[in-house]
Design an enzyme around this catalytic site. Sequence first.
Site, mmCIF file in Angstrom:
data_model
loop_
_atom_site.group_PDB
_atom_site.id
_atom_site.type_symbol
_atom_site.label_atom_id
_atom_site.label_comp_id
_atom_site.label_asym_id
_atom_site.label_seq_id
_atom_site.Cartn_x
_atom_site.Cartn_y
_atom_site.Cartn_z
ATOM 1 N N ASP B 51 0.772 -0.990 0.090
ATOM 2 C CA ASP B 51 0.075 0.018 -0.084
ATOM 3 C C ASP B 51 0.950 1.248 0.022
ATOM 4 O OD1 ASP B 51 -2.625 -1.278 -0.080
ATOM 5 O OD2 ASP B 51 -2.406 -1.291 2.342
ATOM 6 N N TYR B 109 6.398 -10.022 6.872
ATOM 7 C CA TYR B 109 6.439 -8.560 7.150
ATOM 8 C C TYR B 109 6.938 -8.099 8.327
ATOM 9 C CZ TYR B 109 3.010 -7.770 3.235
ATOM 10 O OH TYR B 109 2.588 -7.492 1.855
#
Lengths: 256, 256
Positions: B51, B109
């Site tokens: 994003d 992540y």
Amino acid sequence: MNIALILAYNGTNYHGWQVQKNGSSIQETLTGAAARLLGQPVSVSGAGRTDAGVHARRYVANFHADCTIPMPRLPLALNAQLPEDIAVSGAAVVPEGFDARFDCTKKEYAYYLYPSRLRDPFLSGRAYRYPYPLDIERMQAGAQFFVGKQDFAAVRSIGTPVKSTVRTIFHCEVEPCEDNLIRIRVCGDGFLYNMVRAIAGTLTYVGSGKLAPADVRVILDSRSRENAGPTLPACGLFLNRLWYDHTPELDPFPLH
Amino acid sequence: MNIALILAYNGTNYHGWQVQKNGSSIQETLTGAAARLLGQPVSVSGAGRTDAGVHARRYVANFHADCTIPMPRLPLALNAQLPEDIAVSGAAVVPEGFDARFDCTKKEYAYYLYPSRLRDPFLSGRAYRYPYPLDIERMQAGAQFFVGKQDFAAVRSIGTPVKSTVRTIFHCEVEPCEDNLIRIRVCGDGFLYNMVRAIAGTLTYVGSGKLAPADVRVILDSRSRENAGPTLPACGLFLNRLWYDHTPELDPFPLH
């Protein structure tokens, strides 16, 4: 009252500490924030002039003003008036005669660099990429020749005229740190223009083998700038620590 | 030939990985750089859509093209065409059928945050400041409830419709690191929209005492987003590591 502030700033987007005609400065931004918060004009004095793009992990400034905000609340109140890249972490009432610039007895700068053929996008603006391998032990050996009271004419750029090019360096340490970074810490009673950046440049020549550690002695004795290494870019330079005598109010504020 | 690239990017100034109408993307920037360098149109496929504002320490992309530049030289040649905040660190010819997105079997992540009342100007854009103290051991205890194959409907935002909200998390580790930072690493076979940011937000509630570690179990079982903690900002999120089976060409490239 005389108010001292402890602050940190990322200098990437500023034309240095001092108010400039051609761009925004930390001094101007901080002065504006204090004046807005306190509703009165203030004149902020800082520990030293950092150049465009140079950072400060710990900086001291002071100004005289009437202030009814309790000191422990002043940092957050000022930060609300400041951009993200400047942060006040402490505030204290200091003696009337205190001046952040003239009362500073020692300063430590840190220069961060990383040896790599490839850039690291997360170190951009806060460390210098040196494109060849560096031997940290050689750099540390060379760094010791900068320690002491001596003439530093060989590692300065020509700027404002100075009476003397003699300064005292108390320590000069080359250390590995996180993210493949190398940190060069230089502590002294004063610094000539671009002196730390020229010391760092000279130590890269020692670390990559272009110079022997003992060549630093010869370079300093020559007093000739052209014998030393290059002046490294501003992005890797941080004002790291400041010392003030007889000002217990400024004793370590927590940075977090 | 099919060329795979290893790269890293600071996502602060981008509208995410994927080509967007309303702003620049990593994909578009990388595609432009490769097309300019190779003098032919290319179509770059990436390991996943990050994003706006999200970073990648290690990302894999691939494209089909004719290329006479030797692979060891391709990273520097591409970097010369790329802005400072994107850096290619490795390139390899991979089997024709390889696809950076569909062949990725696991992703890790990392979410970086620091507990502080005061902002740190050097962490701006690459870590989230949480204004209250955090107990790392409690967070680590709570994190273990996210591990396993289970329904993660409680920790996702509504985005593109998905067939199933079941995913497998292989590990979830909360660790202290340099500069007062806390790192939350989450490794899984796939992630729902905003899932890592909602996991991180839920763990801040555990760390600050609003939730008990075992409440994570109850929240996941509820499958209800409103029971979990907030979705933390993009700035703290990094795509950290990717796994590909049967593609030895992608085995660890040195980052420096």
